[in-house]
Scaffold this motif. Structure first.
Motif, PDB file in Angstrom:
ATOM      1  N   UNK A 159       0.860  -1.200   0.000  1.00 47.38           N
ATOM      2  CA  UNK A 159       0.000   0.000   0.000  1.00 47.38           C
ATOM      3  C   UNK A 159       0.893   1.247   0.000  1.00 47.38           C
ATOM      4  N   UNK A 160       1.555   1.506  -1.120  1.00 42.33           N
ATOM      5  CA  UNK A 160       2.437   2.676  -1.177  1.00 42.33           C
ATOM      6  C   UNK A 160       1.646   3.952  -1.462  1.00 42.33           C
ATOM      7  N   UNK A 161       2.239   5.087  -1.156  1.00 38.74           N
ATOM      8  CA  UNK A 161       1.589   6.354  -1.547  1.00 38.74           C
ATOM      9  C   UNK A 161       1.716   6.562  -3.046  1.00 38.74           C
ATOM     10  N   UNK A 162       2.786   6.008  -3.614  1.00 37.26           N
ATOM     11  CA  UNK A 162       3.009   6.202  -5.054  1.00 37.26           C
ATOM     12  C   UNK A 162       3.622   4.933  -5.659  1.00 37.26           C
ATOM     13  N   UNK A 163       3.079   4.514  -6.803  1.00 38.85           N
ATOM     14  CA  UNK A 163       3.684   3.430  -7.584  1.00 38.85           C
ATOM     15  C   UNK A 163       4.399   4.072  -8.762  1.00 38.85           C
ATOM     16  N   UNK A 164       5.685   3.759  -8.925  1.00 35.34           N
ATOM     17  CA  UNK A 164       6.443   4.259 -10.066  1.00 35.34           C
ATOM     18  C   UNK A 164       6.565   3.112 -11.060  1.00 35.34           C
ATOM     19  N   UNK A 165       5.931   3.249 -12.221  1.00 33.86           N
ATOM     20  CA  UNK A 165       5.977   2.190 -13.236  1.00 33.86           C
ATOM     21  C   UNK A 165       7.209   2.391 -14.106  1.00 33.86           C
ATOM     22  N   UNK A 166       8.195   1.501 -13.921  1.00 39.37           N
ATOM     23  CA  UNK A 166       9.395   1.490 -14.779  1.00 39.37           C
ATOM     24  C   UNK A 166       9.443   0.108 -15.415  1.00 39.37           C
ATOM     25  N   UNK A 167       8.263  -0.338 -15.883  1.00 41.15           N
ATOM     26  CA  UNK A 167       8.126  -1.731 -16.307  1.00 41.15           C
ATOM     27  C   UNK A 167       8.229  -1.895 -17.829  1.00 41.15           C
ATOM     28  N   UNK A 168       8.939  -0.990 -18.486  1.00 42.57           N
ATOM     29  CA  UNK A 168       9.305  -1.177 -19.891  1.00 42.57           C
ATOM     30  C   UNK A 168       8.214  -0.772 -20.878  1.00 42.57           C
ATOM     31  N   UNK A 169       8.576  -0.830 -22.173  1.00 42.07           N
ATOM     32  CA  UNK A 169       7.680  -0.313 -23.217  1.00 42.07           C
ATOM     33  C   UNK A 169       6.345  -1.064 -23.267  1.00 42.07           C
ATOM     34  N   UNK A 170       6.340  -2.344 -22.880  1.00 44.18           N
ATOM     35  CA  UNK A 170       5.068  -3.087 -22.873  1.00 44.18           C
ATOM     36  C   UNK A 170       4.308  -2.889 -21.569  1.00 44.18           C
ATOM     37  N   UNK A 171       4.766  -1.976 -20.738  1.00 44.66           N
ATOM     38  CA  UNK A 171       4.247  -1.691 -19.384  1.00 44.66           C
ATOM     39  C   UNK A 171       2.891  -2.328 -19.039  1.00 44.66           C
ATOM     40  N   UNK A 289       7.657   6.185 -15.860  1.00 44.37           N
ATOM     41  CA  UNK A 289       8.989   6.691 -16.223  1.00 44.37           C
ATOM     42  C   UNK A 289       9.636   5.730 -17.228  1.00 44.37           C
ATOM     43  N   UNK A 290      10.679   6.202 -17.904  1.00 41.46           N
ATOM     44  CA  UNK A 290      11.455   5.351 -18.814  1.00 41.46           C
ATOM     45  C   UNK A 290      10.618   4.862 -19.980  1.00 41.46           C
ATOM     46  N   UNK A 291      10.976   3.662 -20.472  1.00 38.31           N
ATOM     47  CA  UNK A 291      10.295   3.133 -21.653  1.00 38.31           C
ATOM     48  C   UNK A 291       8.804   2.898 -21.413  1.00 38.31           C
ATOM     49  N   UNK A 292       8.372   2.809 -20.171  1.00 44.75           N
ATOM     50  CA  UNK A 292       6.931   2.673 -19.900  1.00 44.75           C
ATOM     51  C   UNK A 292       6.188   3.907 -20.404  1.00 44.75           C
ATOM     52  N   UNK A 293       6.886   5.047 -20.446  1.00 44.87           N
ATOM     53  CA  UNK A 293       6.259   6.293 -20.908  1.00 44.87           C
ATOM     54  C   UNK A 293       6.604   6.609 -22.356  1.00 44.87           C
ATOM     55  N   UNK A 294       7.792   6.173 -22.808  1.00 45.01           N
ATOM     56  CA  UNK A 294       8.241   6.579 -24.156  1.00 45.01           C
ATOM     57  C   UNK A 294       9.330   5.628 -24.648  1.00 45.01           C
ATOM     58  N   UNK A 295       9.233   5.210 -25.904  1.00 46.17           N
ATOM     59  CA  UNK A 295      10.306   4.402 -26.497  1.00 46.17           C
ATOM     60  C   UNK A 295      10.628   5.018 -27.853  1.00 46.17           C
ATOM     61  N   UNK A 296      11.923   5.085 -28.183  1.00 46.56           N
ATOM     62  CA  UNK A 296      12.309   5.757 -29.430  1.00 46.56           C
ATOM     63  C   UNK A 296      13.278   4.910 -30.234  1.00 46.56           C
ATOM     64  N   UNK A 297      13.434   5.282 -31.489  1.00 44.02           N
ATOM     65  CA  UNK A 297      14.420   4.643 -32.374  1.00 44.02           C
ATOM     66  C   UNK A 297      15.817   4.873 -31.785  1.00 44.02           C
TER      67      UNK A 297
END
Ligand SMILES: Cc1cc2nc3c(=O)[nH]c(=O)nc-3n(C[C@H](O)[C@H](O)[C@H](O)COP(=O)(O)OP(=O)(O)OC[C@H]3O[C@@H](n4cnc5c(N)ncnc54)[C@H](O)[C@@H]3O)c2cc1C
Length: 396
Positions: A159-171, A289-297
């Motif tokens: 039960x966190x106050x915030x979950x940070x999703x850094x679970x990759x481009x297929x998040x 954050x990271x590829x969970x939010x954006x993936x580029x060439x």
């Protein structure tokens, strides 16, 4: 009855961006727990060279240094590059970047993915982790006061106050909460390998824009090079089917022998390529954050650098809210992070996509319509300075 654990922040994903986020938020004084469904990375092995390498920009190096990750990597091996040559038709006519021109010690550093991971994980110390454990289900709070509920595959409930999703481009978390993403696949695959060249130039990176996709040579610490050869699907299939001698000959020809002949080449690995941009970076109790939010060439070598910039901005935004006595996990605070990073990430996504389209086969002739061959850009100081800033510093 499931065990319930509390923490300020649960970081989901122990890839390069997730583990650096866990360190950065922990060092800023938050209580953090990190969940990774895969294995912990193996300890650095000097006898093994990882074919996956990252070009690390100076701003990322600064962040990794502040977190104590950089000294561990530097003690193992990293490879600075002080010059970069980018060309299209003829190497001697292309763009040349030199760290000295902007008063930097290096344009960037080539670091193996395995080394970043092992060094960053080593810095976790006593930070609580759940490794080999999947973050299976996320229930977001329906009002600002409540906490998110994250169910793990080991039966635990967080039960966190915030979950940070850094679970990759297929998040999986992005999908679960219904955040849409704009995405398209590039009709290219990136082939990576390491090789020895007969006329290697120390501390210099090379990139040639071919009609079928960009080919980059990144200097390794041992004098060899890593390549990232992004090629249209049909060309990539041909390159992957070649034996080593034929592949070496194709590389020599494609690079116009700027680094001489290929003497030896490692096995090749190929990655599909896509662009992805999440339409929102946050929900109450969740931030991407990271590829969970954006993936580029990978042509500008900026994917992980953008993720590290997300980490720096998120840490700064949450800390500033907390230190000012405001609710650091409120939607208002998360919106401030999103606004700042969306603008910077979109700028880089647009630039790399334009370079892909301008120099690739996707829209033949666009380059000529734009009238900016690289050779011309070399003569236009302001344009070159902008490209250098984007390509080298990459993140703000
Ligand atoms: C060929 C190529 C070359 C590149 N070169 C560069 C470069 O030079 N410079 C650069 O900056 N970037 C480069 N990139 C981009 C870079 O690889 C990515 O941006 C970076 O790996 C993203 O890291 P991440 O931690 O966000 O995601 P990932 O590396 O995808 O990590 C996500 C992690 O989350 C875990 N996970 C997922 N779901 C769950 C769950 N439900 N529960 C628990 N754990 C979960 C996964 O197991 C994984 O470990 C390149 C990419 C490619 C393909």
């Amino acid at each position: 009855m499931s065990a319930v654990s509390h923490c300020d922040i649960a970081v989901v994903g122990g890839g390069p961006v997730g583990v650096v986020a866990a360190l950065s938020l922990r060092d800023a004084g938050f209580s953090v727990l990190m969940i990774e469904r895969g294995k912990a990375p193996p300890a650095f092995d000097a006898a093994h060279y990882d074919s996956r390498v990252y070009a690390i920009a100076p701003a990322s190096a600064k962040l990794l240094d502040a977190l104590g990750v950089w000294p561990l990597m530097a003690a193992a091996r990293i490879s600075p590059y002080t010059r970069m040559q980018v060309w299209e038709r003829a190497a001697e006519l292309g763009l040349r970047f030199d760290a000295a021109d902007s008063g930097q010690t290096a344009l960037g550093w080539i670091v193996e993915q395995g080394l970043i991971l092992s060094a960053a994980w080593a810095r976790l110390g006593s930070l609580p982790t759940r490794v080999g454990v999947d973050a299976e289900a996320l229930l977001l709070p329906d009002d600002d006061q409540a906490r998110a509920e994250l169910r793990l595959s080991n039966g635990e409930i967080l039960r966190p106050r915030l979950v940070v999703a850094a679970d990759g481009a297929d998040s999986p978390l992005r999908e679960q909460v219904g955040i849409d993403a704009t995405t398209w696949t590039y009709a290219q695959r990136a082939i990576v390998a390491q090789l020895s060249m007969s006329a290697a130039i120390p501390a210099t990176a090379f990139q040639r824009f071919l009609p079928t996709g960009p080919l980059a040579f990144l200097p390794q610490a041992d004098g060899r090079h890593s390549i990232v050869w992004s090629a249209d699907t049909a060309r990539a299939a041909e390159l992957l089917a070649m034996d080593d001698a034929a592949f070496g000959a194709a590389l020599g020809e494609a690079s116009q022998y700027a680094l001489g002949d290929v003497l030896a080449v490692s096995p090749r690995i190929a990655f599909p390529l896509r662009l992805l941009h999440a339409q929102d970076y946050h929900r109450p109790g969740l931030v991407l954050i990271g590829d969970a939010a954006h993936a580029i060439h990978p042509l500008a070598g900026q994917g992980a650098n953008l993720g590290f910039a997300d980490v720096a901005r998120l840490t700064k935004t949450l800390s500033a809210a907390r230190d000012a006595g405001r609710d650091w996990s409120s939607p208002r605070t998360l919106a401030a992070y999103s606004r700042a990073r969306k603008a910077a990430n979109l700028e880089m996504l647009a630039l790399t996509d334009a370079l892909y389209r301008g120099f690739g086969t996707a829209l033949p002739g666009l380059r000529d319509v734009l009238g900016i061959g690289l050779e011309a850009v070399n003569k236009l100081a302001p344009v070159k300075a902008l490209l250098a800033q984007q390509a080298v510093q990459g993140i703000r």
